[in-house]
Design a protein around this motif. Sequence first.
Motif, PDB file in Angstrom:
ATOM      1  N   LYS A 216      14.034 -36.459  23.782  1.00  0.00           N
ATOM      2  CA  LYS A 216      13.790 -37.320  22.604  1.00  0.00           C
ATOM      3  C   LYS A 216      15.072 -36.527  21.962  1.00  0.00           C
ATOM      4  O   LYS A 216      15.399 -35.696  22.104  1.00  0.00           O
ATOM      5  CB  LYS A 216      13.335 -37.509  21.431  1.00  0.00           C
ATOM      6  CG  LYS A 216      12.799 -37.937  20.667  1.00  0.00           C
ATOM      7  CD  LYS A 216      11.475 -38.200  20.031  1.00  0.00           C
ATOM      8  CE  LYS A 216      11.314 -38.869  18.453  1.00  0.00           C
ATOM      9  NZ  LYS A 216      10.010 -38.975  18.045  1.00  0.00           N
ATOM     10  N   LEU A 217      16.597 -37.561  21.128  1.00  0.00           N
ATOM     11  CA  LEU A 217      17.171 -37.025  20.197  1.00  0.00           C
ATOM     12  C   LEU A 217      16.635 -37.131  18.888  1.00  0.00           C
ATOM     13  O   LEU A 217      16.803 -38.198  18.586  1.00  0.00           O
ATOM     14  CB  LEU A 217      18.235 -38.062  20.566  1.00  0.00           C
ATOM     15  CG  LEU A 217      19.634 -37.189  20.137  1.00  0.00           C
ATOM     16  CD1 LEU A 217      19.925 -35.757  20.503  1.00  0.00           C
ATOM     17  CD2 LEU A 217      21.106 -38.049  20.234  1.00  0.00           C
ATOM     18  N   SER A 218      16.728 -36.364  18.327  1.00  0.00           N
ATOM     19  CA  SER A 218      15.857 -36.423  16.746  1.00  0.00           C
ATOM     20  C   SER A 218      16.523 -35.483  16.253  1.00  0.00           C
ATOM     21  O   SER A 218      16.432 -34.023  16.665  1.00  0.00           O
ATOM     22  CB  SER A 218      14.246 -36.314  16.752  1.00  0.00           C
ATOM     23  OG  SER A 218      13.916 -36.453  16.044  1.00  0.00           O
ATOM     24  N   ASP A 219      17.041 -35.666  14.983  1.00  0.00           N
ATOM     25  CA  ASP A 219      17.462 -34.449  14.096  1.00  0.00           C
ATOM     26  C   ASP A 219      18.426 -33.942  14.707  1.00  0.00           C
ATOM     27  O   ASP A 219      18.841 -32.346  14.729  1.00  0.00           O
ATOM     28  CB  ASP A 219      16.685 -33.306  13.448  1.00  0.00           C
ATOM     29  CG  ASP A 219      16.349 -34.207  12.180  1.00  0.00           C
ATOM     30  OD1 ASP A 219      15.356 -35.110  12.053  1.00  0.00           O
ATOM     31  OD2 ASP A 219      14.031 -33.711  12.606  1.00  0.00           O
ATOM     32  N   HIS A 220      19.026 -34.347  15.340  1.00  0.00           N
ATOM     33  CA  HIS A 220      20.878 -34.155  16.114  1.00  0.00           C
ATOM     34  C   HIS A 220      20.217 -33.311  17.472  1.00  0.00           C
ATOM     35  O   HIS A 220      21.415 -32.382  17.614  1.00  0.00           O
ATOM     36  CB  HIS A 220      21.770 -33.332  15.060  1.00  0.00           C
ATOM     37  CG  HIS A 220      21.790 -34.164  14.030  1.00  0.00           C
ATOM     38  ND1 HIS A 220      22.351 -34.959  13.636  1.00  0.00           N
ATOM     39  CD2 HIS A 220      21.352 -33.547  12.185  1.00  0.00           C
ATOM     40  CE1 HIS A 220      22.393 -35.408  12.113  1.00  0.00           C
ATOM     41  NE2 HIS A 220      21.331 -34.265  11.293  1.00  0.00           N
ATOM     42  N   ARG A 221      19.318 -32.482  17.703  1.00  0.00           N
ATOM     43  CA  ARG A 221      19.237 -32.185  18.510  1.00  0.00           C
ATOM     44  C   ARG A 221      18.237 -33.290  19.938  1.00  0.00           C
ATOM     45  O   ARG A 221      16.853 -33.764  19.870  1.00  0.00           O
ATOM     46  CB  ARG A 221      18.000 -30.666  18.219  1.00  0.00           C
ATOM     47  CG  ARG A 221      18.794 -29.326  17.355  1.00  0.00           C
ATOM     48  CD  ARG A 221      18.497 -28.396  17.403  1.00  0.00           C
ATOM     49  NE  ARG A 221      19.350 -27.556  16.345  1.00  0.00           N
ATOM     50  CZ  ARG A 221      19.730 -26.860  15.565  1.00  0.00           C
ATOM     51  NH1 ARG A 221      18.750 -27.740  14.539  1.00  0.00           N
ATOM     52  NH2 ARG A 221      20.454 -25.463  15.310  1.00  0.00           N
ATOM     53  N   ILE A 222      18.191 -32.382  21.080  1.00  0.00           N
ATOM     54  CA  ILE A 222      18.327 -32.238  22.311  1.00  0.00           C
ATOM     55  C   ILE A 222      16.258 -31.386  22.428  1.00  0.00           C
ATOM     56  O   ILE A 222      15.729 -31.171  22.484  1.00  0.00           O
ATOM     57  CB  ILE A 222      18.017 -32.789  23.523  1.00  0.00           C
ATOM     58  CG1 ILE A 222      18.899 -34.146  23.349  1.00  0.00           C
ATOM     59  CG2 ILE A 222      17.231 -32.843  24.789  1.00  0.00           C
ATOM     60  CD1 ILE A 222      19.695 -34.035  24.788  1.00  0.00           C
ATOM     61  N   GLU A 223      14.838 -32.490  22.094  1.00  0.00           N
ATOM     62  CA  GLU A 223      13.295 -32.356  22.484  1.00  0.00           C
ATOM     63  C   GLU A 223      13.049 -32.871  23.515  1.00  0.00           C
ATOM     64  O   GLU A 223      13.021 -33.847  24.738  1.00  0.00           O
ATOM     65  CB  GLU A 223      12.505 -32.030  21.410  1.00  0.00           C
ATOM     66  CG  GLU A 223      12.561 -33.405  20.244  1.00  0.00           C
ATOM     67  CD  GLU A 223      11.901 -33.461  19.319  1.00  0.00           C
ATOM     68  OE1 GLU A 223      11.095 -34.046  18.864  1.00  0.00           O
ATOM     69  OE2 GLU A 223      12.749 -32.841  19.154  1.00  0.00           O
ATOM     70  N   PRO A 224      11.479 -31.892  24.130  1.00  0.00           N
ATOM     71  CA  PRO A 224      10.746 -32.837  25.856  1.00  0.00           C
ATOM     72  C   PRO A 224      10.398 -33.860  24.267  1.00  0.00           C
ATOM     73  O   PRO A 224       9.872 -34.003  23.185  1.00  0.00           O
ATOM     74  CB  PRO A 224      10.433 -31.749  25.790  1.00  0.00           C
ATOM     75  CG  PRO A 224      10.332 -30.131  24.748  1.00  0.00           C
ATOM     76  CD  PRO A 224      11.442 -30.482  24.192  1.00  0.00           C
ATOM     77  N   GLY A 225      10.435 -35.148  25.447  1.00  0.00           N
ATOM     78  CA  GLY A 225       9.850 -35.933  24.778  1.00  0.00           C
ATOM     79  C   GLY A 225       9.017 -36.459  25.482  1.00  0.00           C
ATOM     80  O   GLY A 225       7.727 -37.409  25.075  1.00  0.00           O
TER      81      GLY A 225
END
Length: 225
Positions: A216-225
Amino acid sequence: MAEAPVLSLRGVSKTFPGRGGAAPAEVLRDVHLEIGQGDKASLVGSSGSGKSTLLSLMAGLLRPDSGTVAIDGVDLSTLGDADRARMRAQRVGIALQSDNLISFLSARENIELALGFTQRRGRETPQRAMALLERFGVAERADHRPRHLSGGEAQRVALAVAIANEPAVLLADEVVAALDGETAGQVVDEVLDAPFAVLYVTHDPALAQRVEHRYKLSDHRIEPG
């Protein structure tokens, strides 16, 4: 010795200058991501979060402000324009949400052109092009130009063009959005059964869940979705 990931992003950041006196727009900040050989991955995120920018960076169409984007362990920033384009033609398949077909060529000719870029063009090229169109259920539209294709047909032809070079990784941006549910499922099955790595952007939670690696792309960063 461990095999290098087919695609690697390390500390990638991207900001676009503001227009008309507006403040610069930060899109990506310190993004890290690895896609291994044959991995299947999905990416979700809100509209305007930077998903398309991220794919353009991965494909070497844009350069990051900082950090590295590497394909097969080769940092794209170390390559000149011609070598970067050659890497993209040989190792990366790109299927964008917007129409990326050449308007004055037929569906078959668009694929034949892609085959030519990879030095695979030969007497078998027309047969290879037709086989790709058949894989995505649009063989009967082979001689039609893009303006005579429906949105869903154009998306399927664009996917056939994207994988004509037998890429190491396919980057796809909402390329089944114009298809009905059954056809979209068939197209996704075809892509996920392929040996190359895949990263696809989607707004559909069910489609995102179909693969093992979800981001997931959120707040300019990628994190596990």
